[in-house]
Design a protein around this motif. Structure first.
Motif, mmCIF file in Angstrom:
data_model
loop_
_atom_site.group_PDB
_atom_site.id
_atom_site.type_symbol
_atom_site.label_atom_id
_atom_site.label_comp_id
_atom_site.label_asym_id
_atom_site.label_seq_id
_atom_site.Cartn_x
_atom_site.Cartn_y
_atom_site.Cartn_z
ATOM 1 N N VAL A 404 0.867 -1.178 0.000
ATOM 2 C CA VAL A 404 0.000 0.000 0.000
ATOM 3 C C VAL A 404 0.899 1.221 0.000
ATOM 4 C CG1 VAL A 404 -1.838 1.256 1.174
ATOM 5 C CG2 VAL A 404 -1.774 -1.236 1.276
ATOM 6 N N VAL A 405 0.714 2.105 -0.966
ATOM 7 C CA VAL A 405 1.542 3.302 -1.089
ATOM 8 C C VAL A 405 0.640 4.527 -1.172
ATOM 9 C CG1 VAL A 405 3.476 2.113 -2.161
ATOM 10 C CG2 VAL A 405 1.654 3.020 -3.604
ATOM 11 N N ASP A 406 1.209 5.672 -0.818
ATOM 12 C CA ASP A 406 0.412 6.899 -0.839
ATOM 13 C C ASP A 406 0.030 7.306 -2.251
ATOM 14 O OD1 ASP A 406 2.995 7.433 -1.537
ATOM 15 O OD2 ASP A 406 3.257 9.158 -0.199
ATOM 16 N N GLU A 407 0.882 6.965 -3.232
ATOM 17 C CA GLU A 407 0.562 7.230 -4.631
ATOM 18 C C GLU A 407 1.390 6.304 -5.513
ATOM 19 O OE1 GLU A 407 1.681 11.049 -6.052
ATOM 20 O OE2 GLU A 407 3.528 11.130 -4.872
ATOM 21 N N GLU A 408 0.901 6.066 -6.722
ATOM 22 C CA GLU A 408 1.644 5.209 -7.656
ATOM 23 C C GLU A 408 2.659 6.066 -8.411
ATOM 24 O OE1 GLU A 408 0.907 2.127 -11.409
ATOM 25 O OE2 GLU A 408 -0.570 3.661 -10.910
ATOM 26 N N ASN A 409 3.926 5.731 -8.251
ATOM 27 C CA ASN A 409 4.976 6.406 -9.002
ATOM 28 C C ASN A 409 6.152 5.451 -9.175
ATOM 29 O OD1 ASN A 409 6.460 6.510 -6.525
ATOM 30 N ND2 ASN A 409 5.434 8.443 -6.010
ATOM 31 N N TRP A 415 10.539 0.441 -4.929
ATOM 32 C CA TRP A 415 10.551 -0.052 -3.543
ATOM 33 C C TRP A 415 9.807 -1.382 -3.421
ATOM 34 C CZ3 TRP A 415 5.819 -0.569 -1.018
ATOM 35 C CH2 TRP A 415 5.895 -1.027 0.294
ATOM 36 N N PHE A 416 8.633 -1.495 -4.040
ATOM 37 C CA PHE A 416 7.832 -2.713 -3.928
ATOM 38 C C PHE A 416 8.576 -3.918 -4.506
ATOM 39 C CE2 PHE A 416 4.507 -5.581 -5.685
ATOM 40 C CZ PHE A 416 3.883 -5.928 -4.496
ATOM 41 N N LEU A 417 9.191 -3.751 -5.669
ATOM 42 C CA LEU A 417 9.919 -4.861 -6.290
ATOM 43 C C LEU A 417 11.190 -5.190 -5.512
ATOM 44 C CD1 LEU A 417 9.336 -3.824 -9.996
ATOM 45 C CD2 LEU A 417 8.456 -5.876 -8.879
ATOM 46 N N SER A 418 11.778 -4.201 -4.854
ATOM 47 C CA SER A 418 12.934 -4.470 -4.002
ATOM 48 C C SER A 418 12.529 -5.315 -2.797
ATOM 49 C CB SER A 418 13.549 -3.140 -3.538
ATOM 50 O OG SER A 418 14.583 -3.365 -2.612
ATOM 51 N N GLU A 419 11.399 -4.993 -2.175
ATOM 52 C CA GLU A 419 10.893 -5.795 -1.061
ATOM 53 C C GLU A 419 10.541 -7.208 -1.527
ATOM 54 O OE1 GLU A 419 10.375 -5.044 2.201
ATOM 55 O OE2 GLU A 419 11.214 -3.032 2.050
ATOM 56 N N ARG A 440 4.058 -3.027 -18.148
ATOM 57 C CA ARG A 440 5.373 -2.535 -18.561
ATOM 58 C C ARG A 440 5.447 -1.006 -18.571
ATOM 59 N NH1 ARG A 440 9.410 -5.692 -20.520
ATOM 60 N NH2 ARG A 440 10.256 -3.868 -21.588
ATOM 61 N N GLN A 441 4.862 -0.380 -17.568
ATOM 62 C CA GLN A 441 5.101 1.049 -17.435
ATOM 63 C C GLN A 441 6.529 1.254 -16.926
ATOM 64 O OE1 GLN A 441 3.886 3.094 -13.736
ATOM 65 N NE2 GLN A 441 2.170 1.636 -13.762
ATOM 66 N N LYS A 442 7.019 2.477 -17.048
ATOM 67 C CA LYS A 442 8.435 2.748 -16.807
ATOM 68 C C LYS A 442 8.883 2.329 -15.410
ATOM 69 C CE LYS A 442 11.907 6.422 -17.106
ATOM 70 N NZ LYS A 442 12.535 6.084 -15.811
ATOM 71 N N GLY A 443 8.099 2.629 -14.379
ATOM 72 C CA GLY A 443 8.492 2.282 -13.021
ATOM 73 C C GLY A 443 8.646 0.789 -12.828
ATOM 74 N N ALA A 720 -1.394 3.590 -17.827
ATOM 75 C CA ALA A 720 -0.154 4.356 -17.888
ATOM 76 C C ALA A 720 0.232 4.657 -19.328
ATOM 77 C CB ALA A 720 0.965 3.572 -17.200
ATOM 78 N N GLU A 721 -0.024 3.691 -20.223
ATOM 79 C CA GLU A 721 0.383 3.914 -21.610
ATOM 80 C C GLU A 721 -0.525 4.898 -22.334
ATOM 81 O OE1 GLU A 721 -2.006 0.047 -21.411
ATOM 82 O OE2 GLU A 721 -0.455 1.086 -20.290
ATOM 83 N N ASP A 722 -1.694 5.205 -21.704
ATOM 84 C CA ASP A 722 -2.612 6.157 -22.330
ATOM 85 C C ASP A 722 -2.335 7.595 -21.913
ATOM 86 O OD1 ASP A 722 -3.879 4.119 -23.599
ATOM 87 O OD2 ASP A 722 -5.345 3.820 -22.009
#
Length: 749
Positions: A404-409, A415-419, A440-443, A720-722
């Motif tokens: 759960v994050v305050d916003e998607e960026n 951070w999520f993939l590192s965890e 496959r968005q940039k993040g 994201a791609e839109d």
């Protein structure tokens, strides 16, 4: 109908012969507040109460009567409906059983004074407050004496019906001197409920800890009440009361005492039984029971107040997050639960949770395939829920981790993939080579490359096809795109692209801009086991969306309970299976065996076979578990050509499937248990003696800075791609200008 009289002219004689009756059936007789039913002073015969004269219409007779509260056969619906053949008349034909009229006596009184039939003030006989006797609003009395009174002589002009009100007054709302209440709040609540039940509004004159005085809000109405506190105890008692109303009650739709707290108290029990009770249903119930029309916002706020009391507030959820994480790790050893806050103001930033049962099941029994997705939260402080989900041997979703994050960026995805990488690395010696599907968005791309450099990262076809559909709104093209993604060989893929190009060169160009190794099965290097989409949010839509509006701890508890139930149900179901392979794999093998019956098999050596079919010739290598059609490699299950080769050398097909498809491995997937977490009221007690628990209790997390914006939330998320995509320019065929269509063109001809 206030102050309207229903009168019979003074010069008419009303004679009712013996065995003559007033007929009443299927009509509404309603005498509202302050309405008189009068017979003229000079009438020779009168309507009396309990008179025994043969020519009177009396109240209380067994024959030829207009009865009050009698138990007759023909009583109207709810004691209010009367009439027969659309008229109230005097009939020559005696019929003692079928034509009696009964008026209910509950909460009504009728008194005959000076030939007047009076319905006491403040009492009601009909929900619509009107007298409806005959069709076309006419009332006639006919007899053989030639007396006829029509609408011009005997009629009512009812006031407009403002609102339906309940006619029955609950005796619990009767107030009397000396009546006691536990405290001042109970006193105020009882008076408020009484005002609502009796349909008058109350104005508070004095209200403090020792006394409460109120009067009727209508100017000039004498109703007044005074209550005071008894010495030495919190009890309140009614000292004086003037229990008389001359105002006639309220006539508008709402009620001054129908506050948000009153709404909350009214529906509390219903909400505890059914938390999904909607504000619209609350409005309907309050109008049906109390006759009050409220605004949607009042109903919504009343529900929110009760829900906050039941589940805790949104702010409390963030404040208790550190303690919740400690309890989760205490009850589910080996699980990961971490919360992070901003350094400067200690406001919530991130939460990561993964249960030990999920970690064990994924690493030891699931396919090495992960789907990444997110869903936007609809709670007070918004946020985004990130999900990493695997797939069990039977193809069902297997949630592995939640963030759960305050916003998607980009930073939060990193951070999520590192965890996610850390939890896999800690729990296994050999990191599996994963196949990852996402939009496959940039993040996500940067996070996968940094944390899973050896993983195969492909497009989730759902995201790709949605973008394609928005660009080219053509169902045939979208279907061809899916067919191109599913074919197994390069030749078949190119053939599908040519079909698309014949329909639309722009569509073919759009597709060729995306490398086929990222989405097409024929080019994709990883093993997707036939999964072209992650399809996480859509598959979990039934309960993820319901949880997304709850406070953060309640939301995570909702998720935990769902996972706990899934693990138990799937564990029990798998114990009933008697086959070697899971049901979906068993069906795949049986279908392959059916197709393989017509194939011709030629053996080259102990491992290599040539399989000839009507589709062509394929080479099968059972040692390396591969076939020229690529079906065996891509799905992990022997294709029809491989089955034909294995059958020719009397090998068991089940032995040549991936281990994740066996029932034994499937049971291992759900062998661990997700344990319940105690109620928050016990957390402090359970943490006593634990040094980590006392330290965590001192950590307070504030809500994030983001608040839900005003207005209706978006139903569809923006891909994201839109974002940033240039919209197509529309062209008018009438004036040859851009920016509008022909149908909306306003240019002069």
């Amino acid at each position: 109908m206030a102050n309207h009289d229903l009168m019979l002219g003074q010069s008419h004689n009303l004679a009712l012969g013996q065995n003559q009756q007033v007929l009443g059936h299927n009509h509404n007789v309603g005498l509202g507040q302050n309405h008189d039913f009068q017979l003229g002073q000079s009438s020779d015969h009168h309507l009396g109460l309990g008179q025994a004269h043969d020519h009177d219409v009396g109240l209380g007779h067994a024959d030829h009567e207009l009865g009050l509260g009698q138990s007759h056969d023909q009583e109207g619906d709810d004691g209010h409906s009367y009439g027969h053949d659309n008229e109230l008349g005097v009939d020559q034909k005696p019929n003692h059983d079928d034509h009696e009229m009964a008026l209910p006596t509950q909460n009504h009184s009728m008194v005959l004074e000076n030939n007047e039939l009076v319905v006491s003030e403040g009492q009601e006989l009909d929900e619509n407050m009107e007298l409806s006797m005959v069709q076309n609003n006419e009332m006639g009395i006919e007899s053989t004496h030639g007396l006829s009174i029509q609408a011009s002589d005997f009629a009512l002009s009812p006031s407009p019906v403002i609102q339906a009100r309940m006619a029955h007054v609950n005796p619990n709302y009767e107030l009397s001197v000396g009546q006691e209440f536990p405290d001042v709040k109970s006193c105020r609540r009882a008076l408020r409920d009484t005002a609502i039940a009796l349909h008058f509004e109350m104005q508070t004159i004095k209200s403090d800890k020792t006394r409460f005085t109120a009067k009727c809000a209508t100017e000039g109405c004498p109703w007044r009440i005074h209550a005071a506190k008894l010495p030495g105890v919190p009890t309140f008692t009614i000292r004086t009361i003037i229990d008389n109303h001359t105002c006639g009650g309220i006539s508008h739709l709402g009620h001054q005492q129908a506050s948000v707290q009153w709404v909350a108290n009214s529906v509390e029990q219903r909400l505890r039984e059914n938390p999904n009770y909607k504000p619209k249903e609350i409005l309907e119930e309050i109008h049906r029971v109390h006759g009050i029309t409220l605004s949607y916002k009042q109903a919504w706020r009343g529900k929110e107040r009760i829900m906050a009391a039941m589940r805790g507030s949104f702010e409390e959820g963030y404040r208790l997050l550190p303690q919740y994480c400690e309890q989760l790790k205490r009850t589910n050893p080996g699980s990961i639960a971490s919360v992070y806050a901003c350094v400067n103001d200690n406001s919530f930033q991130r939460l990561f949770i993964s249960y030990q049962a999920s970690i064990y099941g994924f690493l030891n029994a699931c396919r090495p395939l992960l789907g990444l997705d997110r869903t936007y939260l609809k709670s007070k402080y918004l946020g985004t829920l990130l999900l990493a989900t695997g797939f069990d041997g039977d193809g069902a979703l297997f949630p592995l981790a939640f963030g759960v994050v305050d916003e998607e960026n980009d930073d939060n995805w990193m951070w999520f993939l590192s965890e996610l990488h850390n939890l896999l690395e800690i729990n296994t010696e050999n990191m599996p080579r994963l196949t990852i599907l996402s939009d496959r968005q940039k993040g996500i791309v940067d996070g996968v490359e940094a944390n899973f450099p050896t993983a195969f990262h492909g497009f989730c076809m759902r995201h790709l096809s949605d973008s394609f559909r928005k660009e080219f709104n053509n169902t045939m093209l979208v279907n061809l795109l899916w067919e191109a993604a599913q074919v197994l060989t390069v030749i078949e893929f190119e053939a599908k692209i040519l079909e698309i190009e014949e329909i639309s060169q722009d569509a073919a160009f759009w597709i060729r801009r995306i490398p086929p190794r990222l989405w097409a099965t024929a080019y994709f290097e990883g093993t997707r086991f036939g999964h072209l989409t992650a399809n996480i949010v859509e598959s979990l839509n039934a309960w993820i969306l319901e949880a997304s509006g709850l406070p953060i701890i309640q939301m995570m508890e909702y998720v935990r309970r769902q996972l706990m139930t899934w693990f138990n149900e799937r564990r029990e179901i798998s114990m009933q299976w008697t086959s070697i392979l899971v049901p979906s794999a068993e069906r795949h093998v049986l279908e392959a065996e059916e197709r393989a019956r017509t194939y011709q098999v030629l053996r080259a050596n102990e491992a290599e076979f040539e399989v000839i079919s009507h589709e062509g010739t394929n080479i099968v290598d059972i040692r390396n578990r591969c076939c020229l059609c690529r079906g065996w490699q891509l799905y992990g299950l022997p294709c029809a050509h491989a089955v034909a080769a294995l059958k020719s050398c009397r090998q068991q097909v089940n032995r040549f499937t991936e281990s994740c498809f066996t029932v034994t491995t499937y049971r291992k997937t759900y062998s661990q248990t997700i344990h319940p977490i105690p109620d928050k009221s016990l957390w402090k007690e359970l943490s006593e003696g634990d040094p980590n628990g006392s330290m965590v209790a001192d950590v307070l997390i504030n809500p994030p800075k983001s608040l839900r914006p005003p207005g209706r939330p978006r139903k569809k998320r923006v891909r994201a791609e839109d974002r940033g995509r240039v919209k197509r320019v529309v062209h008018c065929s009438r004036c040859n200008q851009t920016g509008h269509f022909r149908t909306t063109c306003a240019a002069p001809i």
